[in-house]
Scaffold this motif. Structure first.
Motif, mmCIF file in Angstrom:
data_model
loop_
_atom_site.group_PDB
_atom_site.id
_atom_site.type_symbol
_atom_site.label_atom_id
_atom_site.label_comp_id
_atom_site.label_asym_id
_atom_site.label_seq_id
_atom_site.Cartn_x
_atom_site.Cartn_y
_atom_site.Cartn_z
ATOM 1 N N CYS A 238 -5.664 15.895 -13.597
ATOM 2 C CA CYS A 238 -4.219 15.690 -13.700
ATOM 3 C C CYS A 238 -3.516 17.028 -13.891
ATOM 4 O O CYS A 238 -3.727 17.716 -14.893
ATOM 5 N N VAL A 239 -2.686 17.413 -12.919
ATOM 6 C CA VAL A 239 -1.945 18.677 -13.036
ATOM 7 C C VAL A 239 -0.744 18.657 -12.097
ATOM 8 O O VAL A 239 -0.779 18.016 -11.044
ATOM 9 N N ASP A 240 0.305 19.361 -12.498
ATOM 10 C CA ASP A 240 1.448 19.569 -11.600
ATOM 11 C C ASP A 240 1.144 20.808 -10.753
ATOM 12 O O ASP A 240 1.115 21.932 -11.247
ATOM 13 N N GLY B 71 -0.198 6.858 -1.696
ATOM 14 C CA GLY B 71 -0.009 7.072 -0.258
ATOM 15 C C GLY B 71 -1.228 7.609 0.478
ATOM 16 O O GLY B 71 -2.367 7.157 0.281
ATOM 17 N N ILE B 72 -0.983 8.597 1.339
ATOM 18 C CA ILE B 72 -2.011 9.131 2.234
ATOM 19 C C ILE B 72 -3.139 9.796 1.439
ATOM 20 O O ILE B 72 -4.319 9.647 1.769
ATOM 21 N N GLY B 73 -2.788 10.514 0.393
ATOM 22 C CA GLY B 73 -3.798 11.217 -0.404
ATOM 23 C C GLY B 73 -4.746 10.247 -1.091
ATOM 24 O O GLY B 73 -5.967 10.452 -1.101
ATOM 25 N N ARG B 74 -4.180 9.203 -1.648
ATOM 26 C CA ARG B 74 -5.014 8.195 -2.332
ATOM 27 C C ARG B 74 -5.965 7.534 -1.325
ATOM 28 O O ARG B 74 -7.170 7.401 -1.578
ATOM 29 N N VAL C 131 6.680 9.517 10.705
ATOM 30 C CA VAL C 131 6.976 8.737 9.489
ATOM 31 C C VAL C 131 5.843 7.757 9.178
ATOM 32 O O VAL C 131 5.295 7.108 10.082
ATOM 33 N N VAL C 132 5.482 7.701 7.888
ATOM 34 C CA VAL C 132 4.540 6.699 7.375
ATOM 35 C C VAL C 132 5.272 6.038 6.203
ATOM 36 O O VAL C 132 5.812 6.736 5.346
ATOM 37 N N MET C 133 5.277 4.721 6.139
ATOM 38 C CA MET C 133 6.079 4.056 5.105
ATOM 39 C C MET C 133 5.386 3.991 3.746
ATOM 40 O O MET C 133 5.142 2.921 3.187
#
Ligand code: NDP
Length: 244
Positions: free
Chosen positions: A58-60, A18-21, A181-183
């Motif tokens: 990679c982390v939660d 999404g937006i982050g990528r 909203v962003v789809m």
């Protein structure tokens, strides 16, 4: 408007989708050295395949200790985008403690933690910096079944103002973008029902949802020197939803 981040180091959370990528890829295209943080390794693999200059972590982010460990060697960062979020969708009477805790841990506490890590370095280097927290129109307008999500985004807006106040003297600016909203995957979760989406769209004066690119462009603007006197604001990217 030409924006260059050549020579800058950026960190984006929730950069797997999404937006982050899209933000991570846009920053890299503008010349920044990007660290992409997310919790699904497969997303990081495909991101690095798309742009080999990106450093994956990679982390939660809902896990404070794991995040501390994952970011301890992240190095100097000039630009930070706190974008990761947990999309809690529960009606008020159904809200569970685990959804509440997970939402605040990821949407608010992780933004605070990652900002502390990054801003300590910015302060020590005396180099200033810019932080953008990805909030939502939901921070300022109650949305059905989104009570906890709305509360986290309202908290994120106020966290941003506090950070702007205390970090400003070190030339670290902190702002939010507040999209409608962003789809994306997250957007589809809440707004795939045609009835719901029609109703929401009818409340947006421009008559459409935001595109990922609309949000990315506003993030890039707030990260860049083009907004060098803008600090502590919530910038709606909402087609006018919040103004009526
Ligand atoms: P997506 O669901 O498309 O992407 C979110 C990304 O964040 C995913 O890569 C996800 O990884 C990652 N992420 C989520 N939780 C964690 C975690 N605990 N640790 C690490 N990474 C995590 O969301 P969007 O792109 O739509 O949303 C981005 C931001 O924009 C969010 O802050 C959201 O609240 C905000 N926003 C979105 C709107 C919309 O309609 N889409 C509207 C307004 C604001 P994984 O998939 O592995 O969980």
């Amino acid at each position: 408007m030409e924006i260059s981040f050549a020579g800058k180091r950026a960190l984006v959370t929730g950069a797997g989708k999404g937006i982050g990528r899209a933000t991570a890829l846009a920053l890299a295209r503008c010349g920044a050295k990007v660290t992409a943080v997310t919790r699904t390794q497969a997303d990081l693999n495909s991101l690095v395949q798309e742009n080999a200059s990106i450093t994956p972590v990679c982390v939660d982010l809902g896990d404070w200790e794991a995040t501390e460990t994952a970011l301890k060697d992240v190095g100097p960062i000039d630009l930070l985008v706190n974008n990761a979020a947990f999309p809690s969708l529960q009606s008020f009477l159904e809200i569970t403690p685990d959804h509440f805790d997970r939402s605040f841990n990821v949407n608010v506490k992780a933004a605070l933690q990652v900002s502390q890590i990054v801003a300590r370095g910015m302060k020590a280097r005396g180099s200033g910096g810019s932080i953008v927290n990805v909030s939502s129109q939901a921070s300022q307008c109650a949305l059905r079944d989104h009570t906890v999500y709305c509360a986290t985004k309202a908290a994120l807006d106020m966290l941003t103002k506090g950070m702007a106040l205390e970090l400003g003297p070190y030339q670290i600016r902190v702002n939010t973008v507040n999209p409608t909203v962003v789809m994306t995957d997250m957007g589809r979760l809440g707004w795939s029902d045609p009835e719901k989406s029609k109703n929401m769209m009818s409340r947006i004066p421009l008559g459409r949802f935001a595109e990922v690119e609309d949000v990315v462009n506003s993030i890039l603007f707030l990260l860049s020197d083009k907004s060098s006197m803008t600090n502590g604001v919530a910038l709606p990217v909402d087609g006018g939803f919040l103004s009526c």
